[in-house]
Design a protein around this motif. Sequence first.
Motif, mmCIF file in Angstrom:
data_model
loop_
_atom_site.group_PDB
_atom_site.id
_atom_site.type_symbol
_atom_site.label_atom_id
_atom_site.label_comp_id
_atom_site.label_asym_id
_atom_site.label_seq_id
_atom_site.Cartn_x
_atom_site.Cartn_y
_atom_site.Cartn_z
ATOM 1 N N ASP A 1 20.477 58.957 77.971
ATOM 2 C CA ASP A 1 19.753 57.800 78.574
ATOM 3 C C ASP A 1 20.143 57.213 79.960
ATOM 4 O OD1 ASP A 1 21.693 55.678 77.951
ATOM 5 O OD2 ASP A 1 21.072 56.167 75.721
ATOM 6 N N HIS A 2 19.660 56.482 80.584
ATOM 7 C CA HIS A 2 19.981 55.955 81.840
ATOM 8 C C HIS A 2 20.939 54.842 81.654
ATOM 9 C CE1 HIS A 2 17.922 59.040 84.462
ATOM 10 N NE2 HIS A 2 16.801 59.047 83.501
ATOM 11 N N ASP A 3 21.218 54.245 80.608
ATOM 12 C CA ASP A 3 21.693 53.009 80.440
ATOM 13 C C ASP A 3 23.243 53.052 80.050
ATOM 14 O OD1 ASP A 3 19.297 51.716 81.129
ATOM 15 O OD2 ASP A 3 18.685 51.659 79.097
ATOM 16 N N ARG A 4 23.652 54.129 80.589
ATOM 17 C CA ARG A 4 25.504 54.362 80.092
ATOM 18 C C ARG A 4 26.015 53.529 80.919
ATOM 19 N NH1 ARG A 4 26.923 58.003 75.979
ATOM 20 N NH2 ARG A 4 24.965 58.775 75.228
ATOM 21 N N ASP A 5 26.942 52.752 80.462
ATOM 22 C CA ASP A 5 28.108 52.017 81.503
ATOM 23 C C ASP A 5 29.112 53.006 81.960
ATOM 24 O OD1 ASP A 5 29.080 49.230 82.042
ATOM 25 O OD2 ASP A 5 30.836 50.308 80.739
ATOM 26 N N PHE A 6 29.208 53.144 83.118
ATOM 27 C CA PHE A 6 30.234 53.815 83.969
ATOM 28 C C PHE A 6 31.566 53.563 83.850
ATOM 29 C CE2 PHE A 6 32.667 55.002 87.858
ATOM 30 C CZ PHE A 6 32.018 56.473 87.769
ATOM 31 N N PHE A 7 32.090 52.458 83.540
ATOM 32 C CA PHE A 7 33.318 52.225 82.970
ATOM 33 C C PHE A 7 33.608 52.758 81.756
ATOM 34 C CE2 PHE A 7 36.654 49.249 80.762
ATOM 35 C CZ PHE A 7 37.448 49.256 81.860
ATOM 36 N N ASN A 8 32.779 52.835 80.811
ATOM 37 C CA ASN A 8 33.219 53.285 79.566
ATOM 38 C C ASN A 8 33.203 55.092 79.624
ATOM 39 O OD1 ASN A 8 33.557 51.015 78.212
ATOM 40 N ND2 ASN A 8 31.224 51.054 77.836
ATOM 41 N N THR A 9 32.389 55.366 80.638
ATOM 42 C CA THR A 9 32.672 56.930 80.680
ATOM 43 C C THR A 9 33.923 57.278 81.521
ATOM 44 O OG1 THR A 9 30.270 56.721 81.614
ATOM 45 C CG2 THR A 9 31.332 58.807 82.181
ATOM 46 N N VAL A 10 34.409 56.384 82.565
ATOM 47 C CA VAL A 10 35.744 56.709 83.183
ATOM 48 C C VAL A 10 36.933 56.391 82.364
ATOM 49 C CG1 VAL A 10 37.174 56.107 85.019
ATOM 50 C CG2 VAL A 10 34.782 56.212 85.276
ATOM 51 N N MET A 11 36.902 55.634 81.274
ATOM 52 C CA MET A 11 37.923 55.029 80.672
ATOM 53 C C MET A 11 38.167 55.765 79.361
ATOM 54 S SD MET A 11 39.033 52.741 82.414
ATOM 55 C CE MET A 11 40.300 52.220 81.811
ATOM 56 N N VAL A 12 37.399 56.526 78.749
ATOM 57 C CA VAL A 12 37.487 57.243 77.642
ATOM 58 C C VAL A 12 38.602 58.498 77.747
ATOM 59 C CG1 VAL A 12 35.512 56.585 76.486
ATOM 60 C CG2 VAL A 12 35.559 58.784 77.781
ATOM 61 N N SER A 13 39.248 58.837 76.772
ATOM 62 C CA SER A 13 40.041 60.084 77.080
ATOM 63 C C SER A 13 39.441 61.234 77.459
ATOM 64 C CB SER A 13 40.771 60.248 75.808
ATOM 65 O OG SER A 13 39.973 60.870 74.705
ATOM 66 N N GLU A 14 40.048 62.384 77.960
ATOM 67 C CA GLU A 14 39.451 63.560 78.121
ATOM 68 C C GLU A 14 38.789 64.083 77.012
ATOM 69 O OE1 GLU A 14 38.503 66.880 80.826
ATOM 70 O OE2 GLU A 14 38.959 64.688 81.152
ATOM 71 N N LYS A 15 39.511 64.199 75.763
ATOM 72 C CA LYS A 15 38.892 64.641 74.547
ATOM 73 C C LYS A 15 37.688 63.888 73.999
ATOM 74 C CE LYS A 15 39.903 65.247 69.602
ATOM 75 N NZ LYS A 15 40.869 64.787 68.657
ATOM 76 N N VAL A 16 37.463 62.691 74.257
ATOM 77 C CA VAL A 16 36.555 61.652 74.003
ATOM 78 C C VAL A 16 35.185 62.268 74.954
ATOM 79 C CG1 VAL A 16 35.269 59.738 73.703
ATOM 80 C CG2 VAL A 16 37.768 60.086 72.524
ATOM 81 N N PHE A 17 35.521 62.109 76.146
ATOM 82 C CA PHE A 17 34.745 62.573 77.323
ATOM 83 C C PHE A 17 33.919 64.045 76.753
ATOM 84 C CE2 PHE A 17 32.984 64.393 81.184
ATOM 85 C CZ PHE A 17 32.340 63.294 81.536
ATOM 86 N N MET A 18 34.965 65.053 76.608
ATOM 87 C CA MET A 18 34.303 66.301 76.245
ATOM 88 C C MET A 18 33.440 66.357 75.063
ATOM 89 S SD MET A 18 35.412 68.429 78.469
ATOM 90 C CE MET A 18 35.210 70.059 77.792
ATOM 91 N N GLU A 19 33.765 65.556 73.934
ATOM 92 C CA GLU A 19 33.024 65.376 72.479
ATOM 93 C C GLU A 19 31.602 64.629 72.874
ATOM 94 O OE1 GLU A 19 35.728 63.480 70.248
ATOM 95 O OE2 GLU A 19 36.796 65.143 69.894
ATOM 96 N N ARG A 20 31.432 63.640 73.753
ATOM 97 C CA ARG A 20 30.442 62.868 74.101
ATOM 98 C C ARG A 20 29.411 63.546 75.241
ATOM 99 N NH1 ARG A 20 32.796 56.636 74.230
ATOM 100 N NH2 ARG A 20 33.594 56.673 72.057
ATOM 101 N N PHE A 21 30.067 64.219 76.272
ATOM 102 C CA PHE A 21 29.049 64.230 77.246
ATOM 103 C C PHE A 21 29.124 65.889 77.622
ATOM 104 C CE2 PHE A 21 30.865 60.133 78.212
ATOM 105 C CZ PHE A 21 29.290 59.415 78.327
ATOM 106 N N ILE A 22 29.936 66.597 77.121
ATOM 107 C CA ILE A 22 30.112 68.216 77.508
ATOM 108 C C ILE A 22 29.534 68.871 76.136
ATOM 109 C CG2 ILE A 22 31.191 70.201 78.233
ATOM 110 C CD1 ILE A 22 31.027 68.076 80.249
ATOM 111 N N CYS A 23 30.029 68.872 75.135
ATOM 112 C CA CYS A 23 29.977 69.460 73.877
ATOM 113 C C CYS A 23 28.489 69.310 73.291
ATOM 114 C CB CYS A 23 30.992 69.356 72.706
ATOM 115 S SG CYS A 23 32.619 69.723 73.191
ATOM 116 N N PRO A 24 28.057 68.530 73.393
ATOM 117 C CA PRO A 24 26.812 68.250 72.558
ATOM 118 C C PRO A 24 25.575 68.902 73.457
ATOM 119 C CG PRO A 24 27.556 65.840 72.912
ATOM 120 C CD PRO A 24 28.496 66.790 73.420
ATOM 121 N N HIS A 25 25.785 69.107 74.595
ATOM 122 C CA HIS A 25 24.701 69.592 75.475
ATOM 123 C C HIS A 25 25.087 71.387 75.771
ATOM 124 C CE1 HIS A 25 23.758 65.664 75.936
ATOM 125 N NE2 HIS A 25 24.935 65.394 76.055
ATOM 126 N N LYS A 26 25.987 71.861 75.070
ATOM 127 C CA LYS A 26 26.441 73.275 75.194
ATOM 128 C C LYS A 26 24.941 74.340 75.329
ATOM 129 C CE LYS A 26 30.915 73.537 73.567
ATOM 130 N NZ LYS A 26 31.829 74.019 72.571
#
Length: 168
Positions: free
Chosen positions: A118-143
Amino acid sequence: MVACAEGLGVPRGSPMFRHALRAVAFLSEEKLTTKLEHLKKMFRLSDAEVGIVISKAPAVLLKTKESLQRRSEFLMSEVGLEPTYIAYRPAMLMYSLEGRIRPRYYVVKFLKQNGLIDHDRDFFNTVMVSEKVFMERFICPHKKAAPHLAEDYATACRGEVPARFSFT
């Protein structure tokens, strides 16, 4: 040094106080004033907002003018963040523009443009999460929907912009 750190609005009992001491340790009053003025000008902040930035992330004072200028241009011009938003979330200024902020922005923008998040993602939360969490939330679900996303993200983290991240 203690008086200087307190004068910046960082109270002695604050967890940020030791960071403020380190930030002002080798700055003359003149250099400190110059850095504060640069922050104010680059991010179009009021004196009060500069105080908020320093109280939350005093190590910003250790960043070079050029480094902060690049972050300012990217966050305000390309990402579209408002100065007040940045002032209340200055921790994101401490991360690498090339290695973290920009690549994550490209991933989220790609996912939004392709209707995968969705378009309502908070940019700060995208930057602040760990690399592992970023991968789990933004990369892996869209393989399946974006099989090259992990590779493109890794490329972007190395400072290159993959063709799929070239937005018009």
